[in-house]
Design a protein around this motif. Structure first.
Motif, mmCIF file in Angstrom:
data_model
loop_
_atom_site.group_PDB
_atom_site.id
_atom_site.type_symbol
_atom_site.label_atom_id
_atom_site.label_comp_id
_atom_site.label_asym_id
_atom_site.label_seq_id
_atom_site.Cartn_x
_atom_site.Cartn_y
_atom_site.Cartn_z
ATOM 1 N N ASN A 4 0.887 -1.043 0.009
ATOM 2 C CA ASN A 4 -0.091 0.024 -0.101
ATOM 3 C C ASN A 4 0.934 0.895 0.047
ATOM 4 O O ASN A 4 1.618 1.536 0.795
ATOM 5 C CB ASN A 4 -0.853 -0.115 1.306
ATOM 6 N N GLU A 249 -8.268 9.002 -3.021
ATOM 7 C CA GLU A 249 -7.585 7.680 -2.929
ATOM 8 C C GLU A 249 -8.477 7.002 -4.440
ATOM 9 O O GLU A 249 -9.316 6.800 -4.531
ATOM 10 C CB GLU A 249 -7.763 6.912 -1.734
ATOM 11 N N HIS A 251 -7.291 3.299 -6.177
ATOM 12 C CA HIS A 251 -6.660 1.949 -5.766
ATOM 13 C C HIS A 251 -6.571 1.091 -7.048
ATOM 14 O O HIS A 251 -7.239 0.951 -8.069
ATOM 15 C CB HIS A 251 -7.538 1.160 -4.713
ATOM 16 N N GLU A 253 -5.230 -2.725 -8.187
ATOM 17 C CA GLU A 253 -4.862 -4.275 -7.677
ATOM 18 C C GLU A 253 -4.826 -5.058 -8.837
ATOM 19 O O GLU A 253 -5.516 -4.991 -9.844
ATOM 20 C CB GLU A 253 -6.243 -4.691 -6.699
ATOM 21 N N GLU A 275 5.025 1.692 -8.509
ATOM 22 C CA GLU A 275 4.019 2.653 -7.706
ATOM 23 C C GLU A 275 4.373 3.975 -8.228
ATOM 24 O O GLU A 275 3.339 4.841 -8.342
ATOM 25 C CB GLU A 275 4.542 2.578 -6.171
ATOM 26 N N HIS A 286 -2.750 4.084 -4.356
ATOM 27 C CA HIS A 286 -2.495 2.917 -3.758
ATOM 28 C C HIS A 286 -2.723 1.672 -4.398
ATOM 29 O O HIS A 286 -3.372 1.515 -5.373
ATOM 30 C CB HIS A 286 -3.665 2.961 -2.650
ATOM 31 N N ASN A 288 -1.765 -2.640 -4.836
ATOM 32 C CA ASN A 288 -1.781 -4.047 -4.204
ATOM 33 C C ASN A 288 -1.395 -4.903 -5.230
ATOM 34 O O ASN A 288 -2.316 -5.094 -6.470
ATOM 35 C CB ASN A 288 -2.947 -4.202 -3.468
#
Length: 305
Positions: A4, A249, A251, A253, A275, A286, A288
């Motif tokens: 994260n 935020e 995200h 994944e 990142e 963020h 993952n």
């Protein structure tokens, strides 16, 4: 293996934001009470419709205020994201309420077209002026935060449309006073209602996209995959999910296949590159990642879980 990574965000001043919301709530309570009394006394539907809109403002501002408070609460073991989506829910509720109020106003305006009667225009004029001043002040109080926060934008839009509605009611009051064209009252109510639908729909659509975990409109998944494939040792990027948690935020994944059986320390170095790449090029803060090597699974970019 997940990671994260959060870069710095621009933060509003919650205490100032909450104070401005409270002032706006009090101003709208005063306007609502005054316009309801004035609308009943004068017989003006447009004034009553403005009062109804103001009442919806009071409710929406209260929802926004509560959401702003909850959004600051810390995460816990059973609420791992905390209440970060409280303000998105408030924006959804507020935008939906704008449309509901508009439908009610349209119904009332159509009925009034077939049942026009004299209206005490002086009351309409003075109370619409009160609405313009009070809502104008509220709009100025919330304008800055509306640029960076969806919840505050929903409250701001409620107040802005109500200020414009009060301007329309003022014009209507002047027309009725000097020309006795009382059907203008119903026409103005229709105009207010259609404008509410216009401004409410866009925010409703935006907040719905966030709540449904849709990929933000500004991000193209295929371009992200192409950018990651250029990083050494990455063989395949698949099972990608991108969603927006709130205004701050976004995200990402994903599963990533590597062409060699790399060590954990090597993965950490590559993850750092990933990142930086997705943050600077796509605004994703963020990340993952699940690393894989020769794993047999679905290699499509999008996989329905």
């Amino acid at each position: 293996m997940g990671h994260n990574h959060a870069h710095g965000h621009q933060h509003n001043h919650p205490d100032l934001k909450g104070r401005n919301l409270l002032i706006s709530i009090l101003l709208n309570i005063i306007i609502t009470v005054a316009q309801v009394i004035g609308g009943l006394v004068s017989g003006s539907l447009s004034l009553l419709s403005d009062a109804l809109h103001n009442f919806s403002d009071v409710l929406s501002l209260i929802v926004s205020y509560i959401a702003a408070i909850y959004a600051k609460k810390e995460a816990s073991t059973n609420k791992t994201f905390g209440y970060k989506r409280a303000e998105i829910i408030a924006a959804f509720v507020n935008s939906a309420s704008l449309i509901v109020v508009a439908i009610i106003l349209i119904k009332e305006a159509v009925e009034r077209f077939f049942d026009t009667h004299p209206i005490q225009s002086n009351i309409v004029i003075w109370l619409s002026l009160l609405g313009i001043v009070a809502n104008g002040l509220s709009v100025l109080l919330l304008k800055k935060d509306a640029n960076t926060n969806m919840n505050m934008k929903s409250a701001y839009l409620h107040l802005l449309t109500d200020m414009l509605a009060s301007v329309a009611v003022l014009i209507g009051g002047l027309v009725m006073k000097f020309y006795e064209l009382y059907w203008v009252d119903a026409l103005l109510t229709l105009c207010i209602a259609f404008y509410l639908i216009y401004v409410g729909y866009d925010l409703l659509k935006t907040s719905t996209r966030v709540l449904m975990l849709f990929t933000p409109n500004t991000i193209e998944i295929n371009k992200i995959v192409e950018a990651l494939h250029k990083i050494d040792t990455i063989k395949n990027v698949h099972h990608v999910h991108i969603w927006q948690l709130n205004e701050d935020e976004v995200h990402l994944e994903a599963h990533i296949d590597f062409d060699t059986d790399i060590r954990l320390s090597e993965f950490d170095a590559i993850l750092e590159k990933i990142e930086e790449e997705v943050f600077h090029k796509f605004g994703i803060n963020h990340v993952n990642i699940q690393p894989e090597y020769d794993k047999i699974d679905n290699k499509q970019i999008i996989v329905q879980d």
